[in-house]
Design a protein around this motif. Structure first.
Motif, short mmCIF file in Angstrom:
data_model
loop_
_atom_site.label_atom_id
_atom_site.label_comp_id
_atom_site.label_asym_id
_atom_site.label_seq_id
_atom_site.Cartn_x
_atom_site.Cartn_y
_atom_site.Cartn_z
N ASP A 364 0.71 -0.96 0.13
CA ASP A 364 -0.22 -0.06 0.11
C ASP A 364 0.88 1.34 -0.46
O ASP A 364 0.25 2.60 -0.51
N LEU A 365 1.85 0.67 0.24
CA LEU A 365 2.79 2.36 1.29
C LEU A 365 3.24 2.71 -0.97
O LEU A 365 4.11 4.07 -0.91
N LYS A 366 3.35 1.85 -1.57
CA LYS A 366 4.44 1.76 -2.41
C LYS A 366 3.35 2.71 -3.86
O LYS A 366 3.70 3.73 -4.61
N LYS A 367 2.26 2.08 -3.31
CA LYS A 367 0.92 2.87 -4.26
C LYS A 367 0.97 4.64 -3.93
O LYS A 367 0.02 5.06 -4.20
N LEU A 368 0.50 4.34 -2.44
CA LEU A 368 0.40 6.17 -1.88
C LEU A 368 0.67 6.96 -2.95
O LEU A 368 1.94 6.89 -3.28
N PRO A 369 -0.07 8.36 -3.28
CA PRO A 369 1.07 9.60 -3.62
C PRO A 369 1.60 9.74 -2.82
O PRO A 369 1.94 10.35 -1.85
N ALA A 370 2.96 10.68 -3.50
CA ALA A 370 4.46 11.00 -3.33
C ALA A 370 3.97 12.02 -2.01
O ALA A 370 4.25 11.70 -0.34
N SER A 371 2.75 12.63 -1.83
CA SER A 371 2.97 13.16 -0.58
C SER A 371 1.69 13.00 0.41
O SER A 371 2.74 13.60 1.69
N CYS A 374 5.38 10.45 1.74
CA CYS A 374 5.35 11.51 2.92
C CYS A 374 4.28 11.61 4.36
O CYS A 374 5.54 11.93 5.34
N VAL A 375 3.87 12.59 4.20
CA VAL A 375 2.76 12.47 5.23
C VAL A 375 3.34 11.30 6.73
O VAL A 375 2.75 11.60 7.74
N LEU A 376 2.60 10.07 5.89
CA LEU A 376 2.67 9.00 7.04
C LEU A 376 3.77 8.19 7.14
O LEU A 376 3.92 8.08 8.13
N VAL A 377 5.19 8.84 6.51
CA VAL A 377 6.69 8.60 7.24
C VAL A 377 7.05 9.15 8.26
O VAL A 377 7.46 9.54 9.11
N ASN A 378 6.03 10.88 8.34
CA ASN A 378 6.47 11.70 9.37
C ASN A 378 5.36 11.23 10.49
O ASN A 378 6.15 11.06 11.20
N GLN A 400 -4.61 5.04 -3.23
CA GLN A 400 -5.35 6.62 -2.79
C GLN A 400 -5.96 6.30 -1.13
O GLN A 400 -6.72 5.60 -0.90
N PRO A 401 -5.43 7.80 -0.39
CA PRO A 401 -5.84 7.40 1.11
C PRO A 401 -7.50 7.79 0.76
O PRO A 401 -7.73 8.48 -0.02
N LEU A 402 -8.17 7.18 1.93
CA LEU A 402 -9.50 7.37 1.99
C LEU A 402 -10.19 8.25 2.76
O LEU A 402 -11.10 8.99 3.28
N VAL A 403 -8.65 9.29 3.82
CA VAL A 403 -9.08 9.93 4.67
C VAL A 403 -8.13 11.49 4.26
O VAL A 403 -7.33 10.98 3.70
N ASP A 404 -8.47 12.45 4.38
CA ASP A 404 -6.72 13.67 4.54
C ASP A 404 -6.04 13.42 5.54
O ASP A 404 -6.30 13.74 6.59
N PHE A 405 -5.26 12.16 5.00
CA PHE A 405 -3.77 12.02 6.43
C PHE A 405 -2.88 13.38 7.07
O PHE A 405 -3.39 13.03 7.82
N GLN A 406 -3.18 14.49 5.52
CA GLN A 406 -2.45 16.00 5.97
C GLN A 406 -3.85 16.00 7.72
O GLN A 406 -3.24 16.11 8.57
N GLN A 407 -4.67 16.44 6.96
CA GLN A 407 -5.15 16.87 8.31
C GLN A 407 -6.00 15.98 9.82
O GLN A 407 -5.33 16.46 10.88
N GLU A 439 10.29 14.83 0.58
CA GLU A 439 9.66 14.35 -0.46
C GLU A 439 10.59 13.51 -0.16
O GLU A 439 11.37 12.92 -0.32
N VAL A 440 9.90 12.66 -1.85
CA VAL A 440 10.61 11.48 -2.65
C VAL A 440 11.23 11.04 -3.41
O VAL A 440 9.82 11.96 -4.15
N GLN A 441 11.87 10.95 -3.88
CA GLN A 441 12.28 10.49 -4.92
C GLN A 441 11.56 9.38 -5.87
O GLN A 441 11.53 8.53 -5.65
N GLU A 442 10.85 9.82 -7.10
CA GLU A 442 10.17 9.82 -8.02
C GLU A 442 11.04 7.98 -8.08
O GLU A 442 12.10 7.83 -8.12
N ASN A 443 10.20 6.54 -8.19
CA ASN A 443 9.48 5.52 -8.20
C ASN A 443 11.97 5.26 -7.61
O ASN A 443 12.16 4.02 -8.03
N THR A 444 12.13 5.45 -6.30
CA THR A 444 12.27 4.56 -5.20
C THR A 444 11.74 3.61 -4.54
O THR A 444 12.38 3.32 -3.71
N ARG A 445 10.59 3.62 -4.56
CA ARG A 445 10.14 3.12 -3.40
C ARG A 445 9.95 1.60 -3.78
O ARG A 445 9.46 1.31 -4.49
#
Lengths: 580, 263
Positions: A364-371, A374-378, A400-407, A439-445
């Motif tokens: 799941d982490l691999k598929k998650l949008p980059a932003s 990052c929120v999830l790693v933090n 795709q996240p089902l809730v607003d991770f940032q919030q 930031e997460v560098q593209e294609n490194t996950r």
């Protein structure tokens, strides 16, 4: 016997630390590659084949870091450089020498090299080939329990505050591990090779590709010098057999003193380009599913963790870290009930992530949008395990996240969270916070499965195993590659010694010192790391309480902490390897 | 931070030897006689671990001696809540409805519940039955004891919420307020929450019962509580305020609670 040569090399100016226990971040990159050997035939046939195999003293299967490092080490040895060496790799090797990375990009496979590994790389000339701007010094470590918050911190001063650590002194003076005076002398001579251990970082972080680059450069250099080192790249091993009744090849450079070699028991390696190599000594550096190990019928025991590791290259904002020096050069590791997550320092605000977690979450982490990633790693470095569980559950099937991770994470961060056991462990401490990932560098996950394996033996007649072929470890302590390099260092030394004493280097009796020196230290490391992983893979209250008490206790006991550090840095010797 | 300073100032003169100080910081970060925090919320009474122990033991005896001392039962619950409250909070965090509760922190008062409006609802509707229960018992949601002794603002809210939602459990399960039925409900809550107070009540409560009551408790209420407590949805994550206009049967069905057999 094994260390007889050690003192002589130290005196004759090779001057490197020839200790044994070591460290690494990830399993060797090679271990992740599926092995391409369709069938392993172990048979004794009469001479049906017409082409006679070419004879080699040492054939190394697998051109990963361990295999290439062994080729380098042999090519730089006094006696071993006169031998005929073959290195077989299924992929491209020569391209490593042309490696020219962009300064703003880092490969996702990064290892931490312990002082011991670095000393070895210096000795075989590889370290000098590396670009210092792409090697980050790890000055400190912060490791904590995600359930209780109990924490242990290490810095270089811990590890080197006493030249010979407390426990070591006790053991030495009590006569358990040799003569203390000789021991100190040995240390002095081994550390004075230009790098003053007192100011040494805990480890050096660099990309595996970078080490591969240095190794290739050296290999090319040795070839130009005329060392008989043949590379078979983009070549797969078709099968390994033991054949009988081949005519002795007169070209084989037999060790001095021996008469024409009887090669009837030398393994023959068939390559997919039709070539055949016959090896006095066959070295398996061919990863966790080692075909060479299968050929030698060496059993490998262990288990798969129900965990995957996810690696990624990240960009961090050091201004957000509350650690001294904004957390530059600090490695952060938090143990969560799903597995440890580690943020390892690279240069220029980059960092490498190794996140051990369940296979599903890793995917799941691999598929998650980059932003959101990052929120999830933090969050994984700060939020409670319950909070994280909620976030993991809210990654949709399409990533795709089902809730607003940032919030969600902002809200939780705002709530004053009195962590479990806070009253007992750490309320009085303001714990340093890691830098925020921006930031997460593209294609490194990239996720990979985590395993624990140890071969029943590292040697068989005419066969030796090094690196992941011999043992595989959970990446939480960053020991895999360092263990592999320690194997290589030891095997090269044993071969050199065998040649000097005129014995057949493929003979199991010549190889036994390698196995006996490396087996126990590797097993100890595997066991330690495995127990740690299991100890932290739960949030059961009594266990959390006990491990937190233990961690807090160790954190305030300097000598024990020093001991752990030295063990992890490869500075502590197995008793038998530091004296003759 | 303050407590840290206090702790050091109180331990240092006592343990002058450096090693002793190290031990002291290792095993207890502050003196057991010092309250751990400042006042964190309205009604918060910071107490030291020593006071907490006294309070727990004292309130336990008082509550056992007189089960009608609601304040003692409350004090017992708060002084022993500790990691169990954290566990309930974590359970709520994992549940969307529970998270909403933690985020919005709704309070249950006669005003917020609009009791008069609930009285207008037809019989058999959850809100109506809830008010009927309150009226029968002549209690009001406003008479709940506030939380004093939980040293974490969010956990104090969890404790408060637990207390405020207790009356809904009666409506949901159909359990009366007799002592044996209340103990039966405590068994139910024990399975649901694991709070030590519910455990204590479950095991020591029956000591005061008559043999007839005890028989009823262990033959009827306890088996029901064990089954339904583990089957039911986590009731702390239920936003009861939103369920008022549904029928009792529907609420029971959705939360997977069977009504308790009537005696």
């Amino acid at each position: 016997m094994a260390t007889h040569i050690l003192s002589s090399t130290a005196r004759s100016g090779f001057g490197s630390r020839l200790h044994s226990v070591a460290t690494c971040r990830l399993p060797l990159a090679r271990s992740q590659l599926p092995h391409r050997i369709s069938a392993i035939r172990v048979q004794s046939t009469t001479a049906q084949d017409t082409t006679a195999p070419e004879q080699y003293d040492v054939v190394i299967v697998g051109g990963g870091i361990a295999g290439s490092a062994l080729a380098c080490a042999l090519a730089s040895g006094k006696a071993s450089s006169t031998q005929k060496i073959g290195l077989i790799e299924a992929f491209d090797l020569s391209s490593h020498a042309k490696w020219s990375p962009r300064p703003d990009q880092y490969s996702n496979r990064v290892s931490s090299l312990t002082p011991k590994s670095v000393a070895f790389l210096k000795k075989i000339g590889v370290w000098a080939e590396l670009d210092p701007s792409r090697v980050a010094e790890m000055e400190g470590m912060q490791v904590w329990d995600g359930v209780s918050g109990a924490r242990i911190t290490f810095d270089a001063a811990n590890a080197t505050s006493t030249r010979s650590s407390f426990l070591h002194q006790v053991l030495s003076t009590s006569g358990l591990i040799g003569n203390p005076a000789a021991d100190l002398e040995y240390r002095d001579s081994s550390f004075n090779d230009g790098s003053d251990i007192k100011s040494s970082p805990l480890a050096w972080m660099t990309e595996n590709l970078h080490v591969q680059y240095g190794l290739q450069k050296q290999i090319l250099g040795h070839q130009e010098r005329g060392v008989k080192l043949d590379i078979f790249e983009r070549t797969k091993v078709q099968g390994i057999t033991v054949k009988q009744a081949y005519p002795t090849d007169a070209d084989v450079s037999a060790p001095a003193g021996s008469t024409a070699a009887d090669v009837s028991d030398w393994p023959v390696i068939e390559l997919d380009n039709g070539k055949k190599l016959q090896a006095r000594l066959l070295v398996g550096a061919d990863g966790v599913n080692s075909p060479v190990r299968s050929f030698a019928s060496i059993e490998s025991l262990g288990w798969d963790y129900q965990q995957f590791g996810l690696v990624a290259t990240l960009k961090v904002d050091h201004l957000t870290s509350t650690a001294p020096g904004n957390g530059v050069g600090i490695a952060w590791q938090r143990f969560l009930p799903t597995g440890p997550i580690a943020l390892l320092p690279l240069n220029n605000g980059f960092a490498s992530l190794v996140w051990s977690t369940t296979p599903k979450i890793a995917q799941d982490l691999k598929k998650l949008p980059a932003s959101d990633f990052c929120v999830l790693v933090n969050a994984a470095f700060s939020a409670s395990p319950a909070e994280l569980e909620y976030l993991y559950k809210n990654i949709g099937p399409d990533g795709q996240p089902l809730v607003d991770f940032q919030q969600e994470t902002e809200w939780r961060a705002g709530v004053q969270d009195m962590e479990a056991f806070r009253t007992a462990f750490g309320s009085s401490r303001t714990d340093a916070k890691p830098p925020k990932v921006i930031e997460v560098q593209e294609n490194t996950r990239a996720p990979f499965p985590l395993r624990m394996r140890n071969s029943n033996s590292y040697v068989e007649d005419r066969v030796a195993l090094v690196g992941d072929a011999a043992h595989t470890v959970h990446p939480l302590a960053g020991q895999g590659l360092n263990q592999g390099l320690a194997d290589v260092e030891c095997l090269a030394r044993v071969i050199e010694q065998g040649l000097l004493s005129g014995s057949d280097i493929g003979n199991i009796h010549s190889l036994t010192p390698y196995s006996s020196e490396r087996f126990l230290p590797n097993l100890a490391m595997l066991g330690t790391v495995d127990k740690l992983s299991k100890l932290y893979n739960t949030d059961l209250s009594p266990i959390v309480w006990a491990r937190s008490l233990g961690l807090t206790a160790v954190d305030s006991m300097g000598p024990i902490k020093t001991e752990i550090m030295r063990f992890a840095m490869g500075l502590e010797d197995a008793p038998h390897s530091n004296r003759s | 931070m303050l407590s840290r300073t206090l702790a050091q100032s109180s331990t240092k003169p006592l343990f002058l030897a450096p090693r002793m100080t190290q031990c002291a910081t290792l095993f207890s970060f502050r003196s057991p006689l010092q309250p751990p925090t400042e006042r964190l919320y309205e009604g918060h009474v910071p107490i030291s671990p020593f006071q907490r122990t006294l309070l727990a033991v004292g309130s336990a005896f008082a509550a056992l001696h007189n089960p009608h001392r609601g304040d003692m039962i409350a004090a017992l619950g708060e002084s022993t809540g500790g990691i169990f409250l954290r566990r309930i909070r974590d359970q709520m965090l994992k549940d969307p409805e529970g998270r909403r509760i933690l985020r919005e922190r709704p309070k249950i008062t006669s005003e917020s519940m609009q009791l008069d409006k609930l009285r207008q609802l037809p019989d058999g509707i959850f809100g109506r039955e809830y008010v009927r229960f309150l009226d029968d018992q002549q209690v009001s949601p406003d008479t709940r004891e506030p939380v004093h002794f939980v040293d974490d603002e969010e956990l104090a809210y969890v404790m408060q919420r637990y207390r405020e939602t207790h009356d809904f459990y009666h409506t949901l399960t159909g359990l009366p307020v007799t002592v044996d039925a209340e103990i039966g409900l405590k068994w139910f809550e024990m399975v649901q929450t694991g709070l030590p107070m519910t455990v204590l009540s479950s095991f020591f409560g029956p000591l005061r019962l008559s043999s007839q009551e005890r028989e009823r408790l262990f033959n009827i209420y306890v088996p029901w509580a064990l089954e339904n407590g583990s089957n039911a949805k986590s009731l702390m994550s239920v936003r009861w305020e939103d369920w008022m206009e549904r029928s009792v049967e529907e609420v029971q069905r959705e939360l997977c609670v069977k009504p308790c057999p009537q005696v």
